[in-house]
Enzyme design. Structure first.
Site, mmCIF file in Angstrom:
data_model
loop_
_atom_site.group_PDB
_atom_site.id
_atom_site.type_symbol
_atom_site.label_atom_id
_atom_site.label_comp_id
_atom_site.label_asym_id
_atom_site.label_seq_id
_atom_site.Cartn_x
_atom_site.Cartn_y
_atom_site.Cartn_z
ATOM 1 N N SER A 117 -34.154 -15.758 1.951
ATOM 2 C CA SER A 117 -32.772 -16.448 2.020
ATOM 3 C C SER A 117 -31.895 -16.054 1.255
ATOM 4 O O SER A 117 -31.716 -14.881 0.984
ATOM 5 C CB SER A 117 -33.288 -17.780 1.637
ATOM 6 N N ASP A 148 -34.163 -17.949 13.191
ATOM 7 C CA ASP A 148 -33.755 -18.331 11.949
ATOM 8 C C ASP A 148 -32.337 -19.214 12.316
ATOM 9 O O ASP A 148 -31.383 -18.473 12.963
ATOM 10 C CB ASP A 148 -33.522 -17.355 11.177
ATOM 11 N N HIS A 165 -36.752 -19.516 9.353
ATOM 12 C CA HIS A 165 -36.135 -18.772 8.018
ATOM 13 C C HIS A 165 -37.037 -18.672 6.888
ATOM 14 O O HIS A 165 -36.836 -17.572 6.341
ATOM 15 C CB HIS A 165 -35.090 -20.019 7.718
#
Length: 397
Positions: free
Chosen positions: A191, A287, A319
């Site tokens: 991330s 995602d 994600h």
């Protein structure tokens, strides 16, 4: 009568196990329920399997009649864990400290009568590792050390939505200055942590292997980082592109708007990275938080232009790509923003991708940093009892 059997009841989290059932009525259907009770609530999975003509069931080879997974897979119950009602909606299961997971597997017949049950223990940390919480000279972290004198290749892990760049190299110098590490460092981030590790590789030549997972391809006005005490030059994110699906925020389109406005002043300076630094990129096709395919193709192109080694793995999933059999999170509550953030991904496809990406990442670090000495085995339990301590209830946002 005992019906359930497992080849290894006490394993590391990524290790496969072989579950079978015997002594059943031939060609009758049986239900397997697996429950994981942890500090943040519970996750569960189930399947219905049919005994063969000898009254046996082998989970590796038999396809469920129905359940939370649909193809023959010996790890299907681990792959398909879904949150129960006691797990907060939008909550996130944390494994710090890395307390082992205890899975309860129960076998029932068609009438619902329970026939047998076993506990399965899985470790997030090898039992022979030493775990030390570090608070030293202005930084904090957790150090994991194998037994022995080394030298050991070292990998740093950076989580998302936080952190910052500082003017010193204290954590890196601290780790590489330990008597049992080498002079090369690997680094991994997911991330926003992926964006951070990309940035760190442009500043610190000691970093020789980078794994960047589902991160935006540039900084932006959402990530207020400072360097040498001053805010870094970042492009302005167009948040008019965000939208909601049933109150769940989708931010991936916003980050695509960065690409046409990147300049030498606000883009990641890929040409600063030493040529012997290797990259592994992981991008998830579903995602909802970051445009991972777009971002990773952009990063791949920039690294190829600068002559760096780069491998790209595009996978099914959402994600957060975690180690194998970490329960999937498709929605996570952003406490400080006050909304539910969509992560995306279908449970089983995401879990299968975690199996593959974890193994490939380990191989990448071994190739680029060198293989560590083999870990000795620990004294594994042949029969696992339930957790000795009461499980603390942290089921809240």
């Amino acid at each position: 009568m005992k019906h359930l059997f497992i080849d290894k009841a006490d394993t590391l989290q990524p290790e496969h196990v072989h579950i079978t059932a015997t002594g059943l009525i031939p060609e009758r259907a049986y239900r397997f329920d697996m429950k994981l009770r942890h500090n943040y609530g519970s996750h569960a999975s189930y399947c219905i399997l049919k005994a063969d003509k000898e009254g046996n069931i082998d989970m590796e080879t038999q396809k469920p009649l129905r359940g939370t997974y649909f193809e023959a897979d010996g790890m299907g119950l681990f792959l398909s864990m879904t949150p129960c009602e006691d797990f907060a909606y939008g909550g996130y299961l944390r494994c710090t400290p890395p307390i082992p997971f205890f899975y309860l597997l129960q076998l029932s017949d068609e009438s619902g009568q329970q026939l047998d049950e076993i506990y399965i223990k899985k470790h997030w940390m090898h039992p022979l590792l030493t775990r030390t919480e570090i608070e030293y000279d202005g930084f904090c972290g957790t150090l994991f050390k194998p037994p022995g004198d080394g030298p050991f290749p070292c990998v740093m892990d950076i989580s998302g939505t936080g952190g910052g760049l500082h003017e010193h190299k204290k954590p890196i110098e601290f780790v590489l200055g330990l008597p049992y590490t080498t002079n090369m460092l690997g680094i991994q981030g997911v991330s926003f942590g992926a964006t951070i590790v990309d940035l760190l590789s442009t500043r610190y030549p000691q970093i020789k292997a980078v794994v960047s997972i589902n991160g935006p391809h540039a900084q932006c006005s959402y990530s207020l980082l400072k360097e040498h005490g001053k805010p870094m030059n970042v492009p302005i994110l167009d948040d008019s592109k965000l939208y909601f699906i049933n109150t769940i925020l989708v931010t991936a389109p916003c980050f695509k708007t960065l690409t046409p406005i990147l300049t030498p002043e606000n883009a990641i300076p890929w040409h600063w990275i030493p040529k012997d630094t290797a990259f592994r990129l992981i991008g998830s096709v579903d995602d909802l938080c970051a445009p991972s395919i777009h971002s990773n193709l952009h990063i791949q192109q920039k690294l190829q232009e600068t002559g760096h080694y780069v491998e790209l793995e595009l996978v099914n999933g959402g994600h957060i790509m975690e180690p194998p059999y970490f329960p999937h999170h498709d929605i996570v509550y952003a406490k400080f923003q006050g909304f539910y953030c969509g992560y995306g991904g279908e449970i089983v496809l995401h879990a299968k991708s975690q199996e593959r990406t974890w193994a490939n990442t380990i191989n990448f670090f071994k190739r680029k940093l060198g293989s560590p000495p083999p870990m000795p085995d620990w004294v594994r339990l042949t029969k696992v009892d339930g957790p000795l301590k009461p499980i603390e209830n942290r089921s809240r946002l």
